[in-house]
Write a protein that holds these residues in place. Structure first.
Motif, PDB file in Angstrom:
ATOM      1  N   PHE A  83       0.848  -1.187   0.000  1.00 45.12           N
ATOM      2  CA  PHE A  83       0.000   0.000   0.000  1.00 45.12           C
ATOM      3  C   PHE A  83       0.886   1.241   0.000  1.00 45.12           C
ATOM      4  N   PHE A  84       0.304   2.334  -0.420  1.00 46.69           N
ATOM      5  CA  PHE A  84       0.883   3.661  -0.234  1.00 46.69           C
ATOM      6  C   PHE A  84      -0.016   4.425   0.732  1.00 46.69           C
ATOM      7  N   LEU A  85       0.587   5.125   1.655  1.00 49.17           N
ATOM      8  CA  LEU A  85      -0.150   6.114   2.431  1.00 49.17           C
ATOM      9  C   LEU A  85      -0.087   7.404   1.633  1.00 49.17           C
ATOM     10  N   MET A  86      -1.226   7.824   1.109  1.00 53.98           N
ATOM     11  CA  MET A  86      -1.298   9.019   0.277  1.00 53.98           C
ATOM     12  C   MET A  86      -1.714  10.202   1.148  1.00 53.98           C
ATOM     13  N   VAL A  87      -0.872  11.222   1.183  1.00 57.59           N
ATOM     14  CA  VAL A  87      -1.153  12.413   1.980  1.00 57.59           C
ATOM     15  C   VAL A  87      -1.257  13.597   1.028  1.00 57.59           C
ATOM     16  N   PHE A  88      -2.429  14.229   1.003  1.00 60.62           N
ATOM     17  CA  PHE A  88      -2.681  15.319   0.068  1.00 60.62           C
ATOM     18  C   PHE A  88      -2.409  16.677   0.726  1.00 60.62           C
ATOM     19  N   PRO A  89      -2.176  17.715  -0.091  1.00 58.99           N
ATOM     20  CA  PRO A  89      -1.832  19.033   0.470  1.00 58.99           C
ATOM     21  C   PRO A  89      -2.852  19.584   1.465  1.00 58.99           C
ATOM     22  N   ASN A  90      -4.109  19.176   1.345  1.00 55.75           N
ATOM     23  CA  ASN A  90      -5.129  19.666   2.290  1.00 55.75           C
ATOM     24  C   ASN A  90      -5.163  18.854   3.589  1.00 55.75           C
ATOM     25  N   GLY A  91      -4.239  17.893   3.715  1.00 51.52           N
ATOM     26  CA  GLY A  91      -4.170  17.085   4.926  1.00 51.52           C
ATOM     27  C   GLY A  91      -4.906  15.764   4.844  1.00 51.52           C
ATOM     28  N   ARG A  92      -5.668  15.563   3.796  1.00 48.82           N
ATOM     29  CA  ARG A  92      -6.396  14.305   3.646  1.00 48.82           C
ATOM     30  C   ARG A  92      -5.416  13.147   3.487  1.00 48.82           C
ATOM     31  N   ALA A  93      -5.676  12.053   4.183  1.00 50.58           N
ATOM     32  CA  ALA A  93      -4.809  10.882   4.125  1.00 50.58           C
ATOM     33  C   ALA A  93      -5.634   9.658   3.759  1.00 50.58           C
ATOM     34  N   MET A  94      -5.066   8.817   2.902  1.00 48.09           N
ATOM     35  CA  MET A  94      -5.766   7.623   2.440  1.00 48.09           C
ATOM     36  C   MET A  94      -4.771   6.483   2.282  1.00 48.09           C
ATOM     37  N   VAL A  95      -5.294   5.272   2.324  1.00 51.64           N
ATOM     38  CA  VAL A  95      -4.518   4.074   2.008  1.00 51.64           C
ATOM     39  C   VAL A  95      -4.942   3.607   0.626  1.00 51.64           C
ATOM     40  N   TRP A  96      -3.957   3.440  -0.281  1.00 56.22           N
ATOM     41  CA  TRP A  96      -4.228   2.958  -1.633  1.00 56.22           C
ATOM     42  C   TRP A  96      -3.476   1.645  -1.845  1.00 56.22           C
ATOM     43  N   ALA A  97      -4.180   0.632  -2.357  1.00 56.53           N
ATOM     44  CA  ALA A  97      -3.573  -0.684  -2.551  1.00 56.53           C
ATOM     45  C   ALA A  97      -4.209  -1.356  -3.773  1.00 56.53           C
ATOM     46  N   ASP A  98      -3.586  -2.252  -4.440  1.00 55.44           N
ATOM     47  CA  ASP A  98      -2.175  -2.582  -4.336  1.00 55.44           C
ATOM     48  C   ASP A  98      -1.509  -1.899  -5.523  1.00 55.44           C
TER      49      ASP A  98
END
Length: 283
Positions: free
Chosen positions: A122-137
């Motif tokens: 997975f990647f932990l995706m952190v966006f400039p507005n602070g939003r964080a998500m897990v993206w896989a695979d």
């Protein structure tokens, strides 16, 4: 305070021993120094071959002793064996080694967690507005079938709960609900039915409740996205980096019995520090 700061605080509290089998790489060496200075972990290099490492392979993995000793001559396998033997808590590798070698070492020495049938990433995706998500695979499994997608979704849910506090999982497709058919969407639908997670969902329906409502599906608030193929996941995270300025932390492997990080071979010192902190937070 952003999610990365929170995860760094969690890492500091754990003081995990992290083995870096590529400590001779200048980027890795610099990252190890920073990690120690910031108190994020206890970085360690490769230890000499020990009886505990041999036992981890012989007793824990069923390898014959003569073969185990030969295997431990390979840095990646020795690092993984250090984790299996309790000489380290986390393994961070991949700055100089391809993903398949990191996965091979972790699979041989550490093994999969109970109930897990397929390693993934997975990647932990952190966006400039602070939003964080897990993206896989986005880095390991090229074309998972329905069972593979279900395994990735379950592992990603565990990751999401550990890193984000909860996991709202969406299995993505080019079709939402029952509106389309085809081998890919059928596999996603079967995985969703097997796991109870939302899917198949188009990306907009997974992220926008109003769009989900117009399509007659449950969705709109996902924070864990499971892509139907490596093509889709890899393309998506790179587009998010380039077009949205997202920070992609990883790839971090999931499904193993202990945390393992597979660094990008283009990783910077900052990338290695951040990815290590995230991996330690999973320990």
């Amino acid at each position: 305070m952003g999610i990365l700061d929170n995860l760094k605080d969690a890492a500091r509290a754990k003081q995990a021993r992290v083995v870096f089998p590529e400590s001779d790489d200048p980027r890795v060496a610099a990252a190890m120094a920073r990690l120690a200075d910031e108190g994020l972990c206890v970085p360690v290099g490769l230890a000499d071959v020990s009886a505990a490492q041999v036992a981890a392979l012989v007793t824990g993995r069923g390898v014959k002793e003569t073969l185990a000793r030969r295997m431990l001559g390979k840095p990646l396998i020795r690092a993984a064996a250090m984790v299996a033997a309790g000489e380290a808590d986390v393994m961070v590798a991949g700055a100089d080694a391809p993903t398949r070698r990191v996965i091979e070492a972790a699979g041989l020495a550490i093994g999969l967690a109970d109930g897990v049938t397929l390693p993934s990433s997975f990647f932990l995706m952190v966006f400039p507005n602070g939003r964080a998500m897990v993206w896989a695979d986005c880095a390991v499994n090229v074309a998972p079938d329905a069972d593979g997608l279900a395994a990735i979704a379950r592992a990603s849910a565990v990751t999401g709960r550990a890193l984000l506090g909860d996991a709202r999982v969406a299995l993505l497709s080019y079709s939402s609900g029952s509106s389309g058919a085809g081998d890919s969407v059928d596999a996603v639908r079967a995985a969703a039915e097997a796991t109870g997670f939302s899917g198949p969902l188009q990306a907009d329906a997974a992220l926008n409740a109003a769009i989900a409502a117009t399509k007659g599906v449950q969705g709109g608030d996902a924070n864990v996205l499971v892509f139907p193929s490596l093509d889709a996941g890899n393309i998506a995270y790179k587009l998010a980096q380039e077009l949205a300025g997202a920070q992609a932390l990883g790839p971090i492997l999931q499904g193993f019995a202990a945390p393992v990080c597979d660094l990008s071979r283009g990783a910077s010192v900052d990338d290695i520090v951040a990815a290590t902190a995230v991996t330690v937070a999973l320990a």
